[in-house]
Design an enzyme around this catalytic site. Structure first.
Site, PDB file in Angstrom:
ATOM      1  N   SER A   7      44.606  40.320  60.273  1.00  0.00           N
ATOM      2  CA  SER A   7      44.737  41.347  59.252  1.00  0.00           C
ATOM      3  C   SER A   7      46.172  41.831  59.155  1.00  0.00           C
ATOM      4  CB  SER A   7      43.823  42.533  59.570  1.00  0.00           C
ATOM      5  OG  SER A   7      44.038  43.571  58.639  1.00  0.00           O
ATOM      6  N   HIS A  32      44.112  38.021  56.219  1.00  0.00           N
ATOM      7  CA  HIS A  32      43.265  39.064  55.651  1.00  0.00           C
ATOM      8  C   HIS A  32      44.160  40.158  55.082  1.00  0.00           C
ATOM      9  CE1 HIS A  32      39.376  41.125  55.305  1.00  0.00           C
ATOM     10  NE2 HIS A  32      40.006  42.229  55.656  1.00  0.00           N
ATOM     11  N   ASP A  34      44.203  43.705  53.124  1.00  0.00           N
ATOM     12  CA  ASP A  34      43.437  44.889  52.751  1.00  0.00           C
ATOM     13  C   ASP A  34      44.137  45.643  51.633  1.00  0.00           C
ATOM     14  OD1 ASP A  34      41.185  44.897  54.606  1.00  0.00           O
ATOM     15  OD2 ASP A  34      42.684  45.190  56.170  1.00  0.00           O
ATOM     16  N   MET A  36      43.932  48.874  49.412  1.00  0.00           N
ATOM     17  CA  MET A  36      43.281  50.193  49.443  1.00  0.00           C
ATOM     18  C   MET A  36      43.863  51.084  48.352  1.00  0.00           C
ATOM     19  SD  MET A  36      43.425  50.968  53.523  1.00  0.00           S
ATOM     20  CE  MET A  36      43.049  49.728  54.745  1.00  0.00           C
ATOM     21  N   HIS A  65      40.639  41.699  50.689  1.00  0.00           N
ATOM     22  CA  HIS A  65      39.541  42.653  50.866  1.00  0.00           C
ATOM     23  C   HIS A  65      39.851  43.876  50.012  1.00  0.00           C
ATOM     24  CE1 HIS A  65      37.256  45.431  53.914  1.00  0.00           C
ATOM     25  NE2 HIS A  65      36.673  45.388  52.727  1.00  0.00           N
ATOM     26  N   MET A  67      39.286  47.326  48.900  1.00  0.00           N
ATOM     27  CA  MET A  67      38.703  48.624  49.224  1.00  0.00           C
ATOM     28  C   MET A  67      39.133  49.615  48.150  1.00  0.00           C
ATOM     29  SD  MET A  67      38.897  48.788  53.385  1.00  0.00           S
ATOM     30  CE  MET A  67      40.309  47.735  53.668  1.00  0.00           C
ATOM     31  N   MET A 136      31.227  45.189  57.618  1.00  0.00           N
ATOM     32  CA  MET A 136      32.216  46.087  58.226  1.00  0.00           C
ATOM     33  C   MET A 136      31.647  46.637  59.526  1.00  0.00           C
ATOM     34  SD  MET A 136      34.960  46.122  56.437  1.00  0.00           S
ATOM     35  CE  MET A 136      35.742  47.477  57.358  1.00  0.00           C
ATOM     36  N   PHE A 142      41.082  52.585  57.979  1.00  0.00           N
ATOM     37  CA  PHE A 142      42.094  52.715  59.022  1.00  0.00           C
ATOM     38  C   PHE A 142      41.952  51.597  60.038  1.00  0.00           C
ATOM     39  CE2 PHE A 142      41.147  57.011  57.519  1.00  0.00           C
ATOM     40  CZ  PHE A 142      42.411  57.465  57.180  1.00  0.00           C
ATOM     41  N   ASP A 174      34.624  42.571  60.286  1.00  0.00           N
ATOM     42  CA  ASP A 174      35.933  43.222  60.221  1.00  0.00           C
ATOM     43  C   ASP A 174      35.833  44.611  60.826  1.00  0.00           C
ATOM     44  OD1 ASP A 174      38.422  44.249  59.592  1.00  0.00           O
ATOM     45  OD2 ASP A 174      38.125  44.191  57.421  1.00  0.00           O
TER      46      ASP A 174
END
Length: 223
Positions: A7, A32, A34, A36, A65, A67, A136, A142, A174
């Site tokens: 990640s 990976h 993320d 957000m 991913h 979010m 998840m 976080f 994850d």
């Protein structure tokens, strides 16, 4: 063998290319990413410009991913930026089936994610449409959180359901994944694991090799 997806949030942002090269050379296949928005989760991370910039320095599979609220708004731009797999949260989509269809129309692989307390029944009807389901194992937003033990039961139940339906769907986990618990996660039925702090804290290449050694001993858990 199972797939490790380091990640990026765990990497040194002053030296992203260096850290990415280190995990790639050590044998990682996925990266990976993320994304957000500060709404679906409290944090804000990075978006398309960063992903597009990183695309030029690696051939790793970009596992994005999302979010964010209503991620369908960004699907086409993410694909243009270099995403290979786009994973959206069931909880964040007004029309989950339509969102998955639009991801597939771009040529990207489609994934669907579930927060720890969301039951796997929430995605039962869309499982035939996705390439990957993400469980998840921490509440998203976080890095560095501890693994939530009950999520292992969700992994087991999801693997059982995928087999019952006669599907091939990757199961990703994850959150809170470490060298100490990854074998248990694989044995539960996951075959793609995300690790941030456990990879990038210390020597990333050496940490990747340690994960891959465990993967080799545990065997292929993708069916």
């Amino acid at each position: 063998m199972a797939i490790l997806a380091p990640s990026l949030l765990g990497a040194d942002f002053k030296n992203l290319e260096r850290d990415i090269k280190a995990v790639e050379e050590a044998g990682a296949k996925y990266l990976h990413l993320d994304v957000m928005d500060g709404a679906f989760v409290p944090s804000i991370s990075f978006g398309m410009p960063v992903i597009a910039s990183l695309r030029g320095c690696t051939d790793l599979v970009f596992d994005v991913h999302m979010m964010v609220e209503e991620p369908v708004r960004y699907v086409k731009d993410l694909k243009k930026a270099g995403a290979d797999l786009i994973c959206v949260h069931a909880e964040a989509c007004r029309h989950l089936d339509s969102t998955i269809a639009q991801i597939r129309q771009t040529g990207a692989k489609a994934g669907v994610a579930l927060n720890p307390a969301t039951p796997i029944s929430a995605i039962d009807l869309v499982l035939p449409q996705v390439d990957m389901a993400l469980i998840m194992s921490v509440n998203p937003g976080f890095g560095g959180q501890k693994f939530i033990p009950y999520t292992l039961e969700k992994v087991r139940a999801l693997r059982k359901r995928v087999r019952e339906l006669g599907l091939y769907v990757d199961i990703q986990v994850d959150g809170g994944v470490t060298l100490d618990n990854v074998d248990t996660i694989l044995e539960a039925g996951a075959n793609v694991v995300v690790a941030g702090s456990s990879v990038f804290h210390g020597e990333p290449g050496e940490n990747v090799r340690k994960f891959l050694e465990i993967f080799g001993r545990t065997g292929n858990r993708d069916s």
